[in-house]
Design a protein around this motif. Sequence first.
Motif, PDB file in Angstrom:
ATOM      1  N   GLN A 133       1.312 -21.249  20.112  1.00 20.79           N
ATOM      2  CA  GLN A 133       2.573 -21.397  19.946  1.00 20.79           C
ATOM      3  C   GLN A 133       3.607 -22.305  20.502  1.00 20.79           C
ATOM      4  O   GLN A 133       4.687 -22.357  20.412  1.00 20.79           O
ATOM      5  CB  GLN A 133       3.110 -19.746  20.411  1.00 20.79           C
ATOM      6  N   GLY A 145       7.670 -22.877  21.486  1.00 21.84           N
ATOM      7  CA  GLY A 145       8.217 -23.166  22.819  1.00 21.84           C
ATOM      8  C   GLY A 145       9.227 -24.376  22.695  1.00 21.84           C
ATOM      9  O   GLY A 145      10.187 -24.244  23.427  1.00 21.84           O
ATOM     10  N   SER A 195       9.522 -20.700  29.225  1.00 16.66           N
ATOM     11  CA  SER A 195       8.616 -20.276  28.691  1.00 16.66           C
ATOM     12  C   SER A 195       7.279 -20.699  29.202  1.00 16.66           C
ATOM     13  O   SER A 195       7.370 -21.684  29.857  1.00 16.66           O
ATOM     14  CB  SER A 195       8.603 -20.691  27.073  1.00 16.66           C
ATOM     15  N   ILE A 210       3.911 -17.088  26.071  1.00 19.80           N
ATOM     16  CA  ILE A 210       3.347 -17.423  24.455  1.00 19.80           C
ATOM     17  C   ILE A 210       2.148 -18.052  24.766  1.00 19.80           C
ATOM     18  O   ILE A 210       1.302 -18.231  25.947  1.00 19.80           O
ATOM     19  CB  ILE A 210       4.159 -18.491  24.110  1.00 19.80           C
ATOM     20  N   GLN A 236       9.955 -15.851  28.164  1.00 22.27           N
ATOM     21  CA  GLN A 236       8.961 -15.326  27.406  1.00 22.27           C
ATOM     22  C   GLN A 236       7.407 -15.940  27.676  1.00 22.27           C
ATOM     23  O   GLN A 236       7.469 -16.961  28.390  1.00 22.27           O
ATOM     24  CB  GLN A 236       9.202 -15.775  26.012  1.00 22.27           C
TER      25      GLN A 236
END
Length: 362
Positions: free
Chosen positions: A340, A344, A356, A336, A334
């Motif tokens: 965020q 994470g 991440s 981010i 992902q």
Amino acid sequence: MKAAVFHKPGSPLTIEDVGISKPGPREVLVRTVAVGMCHSDLHIVDGMLPYPGPLVLGHEAAGIVEAVGSDVRTVKPGDHVVTCLSVYCGHCAHCLTGQMTLCESPETQRGAKEESRLSYLQKPIPQFVNLSSYAEQMLVHEHALVAIRRDMPLDRAALIGCAVTTGAGAAINTSGVRPGDTVAVIGCGGIGLSAINGAALAGAGRIIAIDMVDSKLELSKTFGATDVINPKNGDPVQQVLELTKGGVQHAIECIGLKQTAEQAFAMLTRGGSATIVGVIKPGIKLELDPLALLQGQRRIQGSRMGSNRFPVDIPMLVDFYMQGRLKLDEMISQRIKLEQINEGFDELRRGELARSVIVFDQ
């Protein structure tokens, strides 16, 4: 600049303003583009590795050079760069014998009487492993980064700064995997997947991936694993010994647990080597069979940042990615925003995702 500030273990990081100095003679100011989230940072956030706050963590980054000091010769403004925490002086005994990751020279950092590179609430704060990359900018010594080709996507390049250099380097540099060798990798997070990929690049004949999460085992096949083992189905050492009819030549431990480190040694064939990459909690002692160590001539060793020579290794790994031989797209679970970051870390704790990546607005 905006940065994620760590205050104390068990508390969430906060997004705050942090001061950053101007480049000294051999320093480089970098605009951060992307930074990967690594378990080494999580160990500090969760208190496993004691580190005083306030502090800006982060060490797996890529960005664009904004300014350089008067004596910098290796990069220039506008260059795309990848950072590496194993900053080196270039002329100590370790550096001159090709062991750059072991360099401990203080000259790559600012002295006690100099202005701190970073400040918080108008007070100096230390820089985390020479980088502190959970921030919009980084101010580093020129030997803490390397320029890369501009057609390399920086969100993927960031992973090379730690996970890939550490994992692939553990296989290629530290373990010395050769064509046809048999390798077992324990733990299929970002570093473990990179170790698998590195073993494949080195020409390993058989690569066994070991993890408790079936989805990670399935992903490991994309990176080069030829066999997979889930410890839920039985003793992983016994499974490896049966699969290989006697053990592997190289076992690479990428989790950081006493049990898995001991398992790495136990699954070796005669003359094999166990390489410990995962960060084991300070104070933990390993128990090994002395007969296996002596009569079997088995070895156990550590690997710091994949025993890298990053000014050479990182551009090479970038080329491997551009050729389709190094898998990075598949590693990113992902993307981010900096805001965020605590989410994470929650994902890191669950251990279900590979990597991440925090991406800054451009």
